[in-house]
Design a protein around this motif. Structure first.
Motif, PDB file in Angstrom:
ATOM      1  N   PRO A 102       0.756  -1.107   0.054  1.00 57.73           N
ATOM      2  CA  PRO A 102      -0.065  -0.176   0.167  1.00 57.73           C
ATOM      3  C   PRO A 102       0.845   1.284  -0.125  1.00 57.73           C
ATOM      4  N   SER A 103       0.082   2.414  -0.483  1.00 54.47           N
ATOM      5  CA  SER A 103       1.070   3.633  -0.664  1.00 54.47           C
ATOM      6  C   SER A 103       1.399   4.224   0.679  1.00 54.47           C
ATOM      7  N   TYR A 104       0.666   3.741   1.824  1.00 58.10           N
ATOM      8  CA  TYR A 104       0.968   4.544   2.982  1.00 58.10           C
ATOM      9  C   TYR A 104       1.851   3.644   4.019  1.00 58.10           C
ATOM     10  N   ALA A 105       2.405   2.461   3.420  1.00 58.46           N
ATOM     11  CA  ALA A 105       3.002   1.634   4.228  1.00 58.46           C
ATOM     12  C   ALA A 105       4.317   2.493   4.600  1.00 58.46           C
ATOM     13  N   LYS A 106       5.002   3.289   3.753  1.00 59.44           N
ATOM     14  CA  LYS A 106       6.159   4.046   4.326  1.00 59.44           C
ATOM     15  C   LYS A 106       5.705   4.920   5.294  1.00 59.44           C
ATOM     16  N   TRP A 107       4.565   5.396   5.412  1.00 55.56           N
ATOM     17  CA  TRP A 107       4.402   6.372   6.435  1.00 55.56           C
ATOM     18  C   TRP A 107       3.974   5.490   7.727  1.00 55.56           C
ATOM     19  N   GLY A 108       3.373   4.488   7.514  1.00 55.37           N
ATOM     20  CA  GLY A 108       2.935   3.702   8.779  1.00 55.37           C
ATOM     21  C   GLY A 108       4.425   2.933   9.558  1.00 55.37           C
ATOM     22  N   ARG A 109       5.113   2.766   8.727  1.00 55.45           N
ATOM     23  CA  ARG A 109       6.499   2.392   9.332  1.00 55.45           C
ATOM     24  C   ARG A 109       7.280   3.640  10.167  1.00 55.45           C
ATOM     25  N   LEU A 110       7.061   4.679   9.557  1.00 55.95           N
ATOM     26  CA  LEU A 110       7.354   6.071  10.388  1.00 55.95           C
ATOM     27  C   LEU A 110       6.610   6.266  11.305  1.00 55.95           C
ATOM     28  N   ALA A 111       5.260   6.015  11.522  1.00 55.38           N
ATOM     29  CA  ALA A 111       4.251   6.324  12.564  1.00 55.38           C
ATOM     30  C   ALA A 111       4.688   5.451  13.723  1.00 55.38           C
ATOM     31  N   MET A 112       4.927   4.126  13.360  1.00 51.45           N
ATOM     32  CA  MET A 112       5.331   3.249  14.591  1.00 51.45           C
ATOM     33  C   MET A 112       6.594   3.607  15.023  1.00 51.45           C
ATOM     34  N   LYS A 113       7.424   3.948  14.209  1.00 50.90           N
ATOM     35  CA  LYS A 113       8.954   4.415  14.746  1.00 50.90           C
ATOM     36  C   LYS A 113       8.870   5.384  15.652  1.00 50.90           C
ATOM     37  N   PHE A 156      -3.977   2.353  25.735  1.00 47.06           N
ATOM     38  CA  PHE A 156      -4.535   3.521  25.014  1.00 47.06           C
ATOM     39  C   PHE A 156      -4.367   3.655  23.532  1.00 47.06           C
ATOM     40  N   GLY A 157      -5.000   4.460  22.866  1.00 49.26           N
ATOM     41  CA  GLY A 157      -4.855   4.808  21.554  1.00 49.26           C
ATOM     42  C   GLY A 157      -3.971   6.074  21.212  1.00 49.26           C
ATOM     43  N   VAL A 158      -3.223   6.157  20.095  1.00 44.07           N
ATOM     44  CA  VAL A 158      -2.490   7.366  19.796  1.00 44.07           C
ATOM     45  C   VAL A 158      -2.925   7.532  18.437  1.00 44.07           C
ATOM     46  N   PHE A 159      -3.510   8.802  18.032  1.00 45.92           N
ATOM     47  CA  PHE A 159      -3.939   9.137  16.818  1.00 45.92           C
ATOM     48  C   PHE A 159      -2.438   9.918  16.060  1.00 45.92           C
ATOM     49  N   ILE A 160      -2.141   9.542  15.023  1.00 47.66           N
ATOM     50  CA  ILE A 160      -0.694  10.078  14.676  1.00 47.66           C
ATOM     51  C   ILE A 160      -0.943  10.648  13.312  1.00 47.66           C
ATOM     52  N   ASP A 161      -0.785  11.914  12.971  1.00 47.88           N
ATOM     53  CA  ASP A 161      -1.136  12.386  11.687  1.00 47.88           C
ATOM     54  C   ASP A 161       0.501  12.901  11.199  1.00 47.88           C
ATOM     55  N   ILE A 162       0.792  12.347   9.912  1.00 47.07           N
ATOM     56  CA  ILE A 162       1.983  12.634   9.263  1.00 47.07           C
ATOM     57  C   ILE A 162       1.685  13.609   8.110  1.00 47.07           C
ATOM     58  N   ALA A 163       2.317  14.891   8.148  1.00 41.85           N
ATOM     59  CA  ALA A 163       2.116  15.739   7.068  1.00 41.85           C
ATOM     60  C   ALA A 163       3.356  15.873   6.325  1.00 41.85           C
ATOM     61  N   PHE A 164       3.282  15.881   5.095  1.00 41.78           N
ATOM     62  CA  PHE A 164       4.563  15.794   4.042  1.00 41.78           C
ATOM     63  C   PHE A 164       4.267  16.523   2.829  1.00 41.78           C
ATOM     64  N   ASP A 165       5.264  17.167   2.445  1.00 43.01           N
ATOM     65  CA  ASP A 165       5.419  17.936   0.864  1.00 43.01           C
ATOM     66  C   ASP A 165       4.567  16.739  -0.041  1.00 43.01           C
ATOM     67  N   SER A 166       3.813  17.149  -0.741  1.00 39.66           N
ATOM     68  CA  SER A 166       3.259  16.275  -1.750  1.00 39.66           C
ATOM     69  C   SER A 166       4.227  15.869  -2.785  1.00 39.66           C
ATOM     70  N   THR A 223       8.034  16.282  -2.785  1.00 33.03           N
ATOM     71  CA  THR A 223       9.144  15.697  -2.416  1.00 33.03           C
ATOM     72  C   THR A 223       8.972  14.851  -1.255  1.00 33.03           C
ATOM     73  N   GLU A 224       8.018  14.339  -0.627  1.00 35.73           N
ATOM     74  CA  GLU A 224       7.576  13.631   0.395  1.00 35.73           C
ATOM     75  C   GLU A 224       8.581  13.997   1.736  1.00 35.73           C
ATOM     76  N   LYS A 225       8.848  15.132   1.927  1.00 41.53           N
ATOM     77  CA  LYS A 225       9.627  15.594   3.070  1.00 41.53           C
ATOM     78  C   LYS A 225       8.647  15.916   4.150  1.00 41.53           C
ATOM     79  N   VAL A 226       8.931  15.203   4.927  1.00 43.94           N
ATOM     80  CA  VAL A 226       8.222  15.276   6.221  1.00 43.94           C
ATOM     81  C   VAL A 226       7.964  16.561   6.801  1.00 43.94           C
ATOM     82  N   ARG A 227       6.693  17.240   7.170  1.00 42.40           N
ATOM     83  CA  ARG A 227       6.746  18.685   7.569  1.00 42.40           C
ATOM     84  C   ARG A 227       6.227  18.602   9.248  1.00 42.40           C
ATOM     85  N   ASN A 228       5.671  17.771   9.591  1.00 44.11           N
ATOM     86  CA  ASN A 228       5.143  17.551  10.836  1.00 44.11           C
ATOM     87  C   ASN A 228       4.577  16.276  11.158  1.00 44.11           C
ATOM     88  N   ILE A 229       4.736  15.829  12.514  1.00 44.50           N
ATOM     89  CA  ILE A 229       4.144  14.705  12.976  1.00 44.50           C
ATOM     90  C   ILE A 229       3.488  15.037  14.159  1.00 44.50           C
TER      91      ILE A 229
END
Length: 111
Positions: free
Chosen positions: A34-45, A86-96, A98-104
C-alpha cells in the motif's frame, strides 16, 4: 466387467504418475504494497520513540488527506504500557512532491 477393470487400471496408472516427478505450481498474485506503508513504518517508529516502554498492539491506517501543497497520512495505533491500554492518533504531514516530512502530531485517546 472387463471394461470396468481396464478403465480402473488406466485411471490408476494415470494418477500414479502424477505423484512422481510432476509438481503443480500455482501462481500466487503478488500482494501490492500500500502507498501508506512507508508512512505507517514512520508512525510506528516515532510512536515507539515517544512511548519507549509501550508495546504497539494494533495498527490502523485511517486515510489520506490531500491539501493544497501537502498530504497528511492518518493512523491510529493502540498501545499497552504496563496495565494501561490507550490509543494514539498520529498525523504525518509531508510535502506532496518531495515527500519531505513537515510535521508529525500525536494525540492520545482512551478509545
Amino acid at each position: 466387467m472387463r471394461l470396468c477393470i481396464m478403465f480402473i487400471s488406466v485411471v490408476l496408472l494415470m494418477t500414479a504418475g502424477l505423484g512422481s516427478g510432476y509438481a503443480h505450481v500455482v501462481d500466487q498474485p503478488q500482494q501490492d504494497i500500500p502507498s501508506y506503508a512507508k508512512w505507517g513504518r514512520l508512525a510506528m517508529k516515532e510512536t515507539k520513540s515517544r512511548y519507549p516502554d509501550a508495546d504497539i498492539i494494533d495498527y490502523l491506517h485511517q486515510g489520506r488527506e490531500d491539501q493544497e501543497d501537502a498530504t497528511v497520512e492518518k493512523f491510529k495505533l493502540w498501545l499497552r504500557e504496563d496495565s494501561r491500554e490507550f490509543g494514539v492518533f498520529i498525523d504525518i504531514a509531508f510535502d506532496s512532491e518531495t515527500e519531505k516530512v513537515r510535521n508529525i502530531s500525536f494525540e492520545e485517546t482512551s478509545r
